[in-house]
Write a protein that holds these residues in place. Structure first.
Motif, PDB file in Angstrom:
ATOM      1  N   ASN A   1       0.811  -1.218   0.000  1.00 57.36           N
ATOM      2  CA  ASN A   1       0.000   0.000   0.000  1.00 57.36           C
ATOM      3  C   ASN A   1       0.843   1.265   0.000  1.00 57.36           C
ATOM      4  N   ILE A  19       4.221   3.458  -1.956  1.00 55.81           N
ATOM      5  CA  ILE A  19       5.021   3.604  -3.170  1.00 55.81           C
ATOM      6  C   ILE A  19       6.226   4.483  -2.826  1.00 55.81           C
ATOM      7  N   LEU A  46       7.379   6.731  -7.616  1.00 57.43           N
ATOM      8  CA  LEU A  46       6.329   7.729  -7.843  1.00 57.43           C
ATOM      9  C   LEU A  46       6.741   8.703  -8.939  1.00 57.43           C
ATOM     10  N   ARG A  86       0.114   4.794  -1.404  1.00 58.89           N
ATOM     11  CA  ARG A  86       0.013   4.665  -2.861  1.00 58.89           C
ATOM     12  C   ARG A  86      -1.264   5.282  -3.444  1.00 58.89           C
ATOM     13  N   ASP A  87      -2.411   4.821  -2.991  1.00 60.23           N
ATOM     14  CA  ASP A  87      -3.670   5.259  -3.601  1.00 60.23           C
ATOM     15  C   ASP A  87      -3.892   6.756  -3.420  1.00 60.23           C
ATOM     16  N   LEU A 142      -1.242   8.865  -5.651  1.00 52.49           N
ATOM     17  CA  LEU A 142      -1.489   8.765  -7.096  1.00 52.49           C
ATOM     18  C   LEU A 142      -2.733   9.555  -7.492  1.00 52.49           C
TER      19      LEU A 142
END
Length: 207
Positions: free
Chosen positions: A4, A6, A11, A51-52, A55
């Motif tokens: 979960n 990055i 990135l 991550r989510d 992004l």
């Protein structure tokens, strides 16, 4: 590396942005400080991000930066509540929240009553879950009470609302974002909502 998260290197490569852009956005508070997570690796200390969240945030910045200045973007994406106000009568006319919510939770309020942004936000979040068919009116009463009691404690910091149910018994919690949360067996996460996203959506309805 945790799935979960990055890394900063990945990135920058994935989104095609520079180190300078990333930290300029950080200085302008387009990306929250708490999303920069320092971790020890075999090469030393490295920076990781949820991550989510990162992004989605960078996609949003990239899509909007041609139309808005960085300061305007920061205002739009900030979890800090603006000084917006709206009368109950205007809230009804503009359909920012459904008439069902107003009838249930604001029936005794006069049409000329002015709501501050935080009060509108609470109605908006309750309406969001009711419209999705995920919550009863009685649960809406308890959610409203939870938001009124605990949301001000975050004082402009990003947080999530977590709505759970086990054996028919529901529960609400507010927690700092990003964060991981684990439950005992049998607990169903009905919804996890970013309060920052709700703030952004509600700001957009003033335009």
């Amino acid at each position: 590396m945790e799935p979960n998260l990055i890394s900063k290197k990945d990135l920058l490569e994935e989104k095609g942005i520079s180190y300078g852009q990333l930290y300029r956005w950080k200085r302008k508070q387009l990306i929250p400080e708490e999303w920069f997570i320092r971790k020890s690796t075999f090469t030393g200390q490295e920076t990781f991000f949820p991550r989510d969240l990162i992004l989605a945030r960078i996609d949003k910045i990239m899509n909007m930066k041609d139309d808005l200045s960085l300061d305007e973007l920061a205002d739009k994406l900030s979890p800090v509540l603006p000084d917006y106000e709206m009368r109950k009568s205007d809230l009804e006319k503009r359909n920012i929240v459904s008439s069902i919510v107003l009838q249930r939770f604001a029936a005794e309020d006069d049409g000329a009553l002015v709501y501050t942004f935080d009060k509108l936000l609470y109605f908006y979040v309750v309406d969001k879950l009711l419209q999705a068919g995920e919550m009863s009116m009685e649960e809406g009463d308890r959610l409203l009470a939870t938001l009124r009691e605990h949301f001000p404690k975050f004082a402009g910091k990003a947080c999530d609302l977590v709505f759970t149910r086990k054996m028919g018994v529901s529960s609400f919690a507010l927690l700092s974002a990003p964060s991981e949360l684990y439950f005992e067996s049998g607990v169903k996460v009905v919804a996890r909502i970013s309060m920052t996203e709700c703030i952004e959506q509600l700001k957009g309805k003033w335009v």
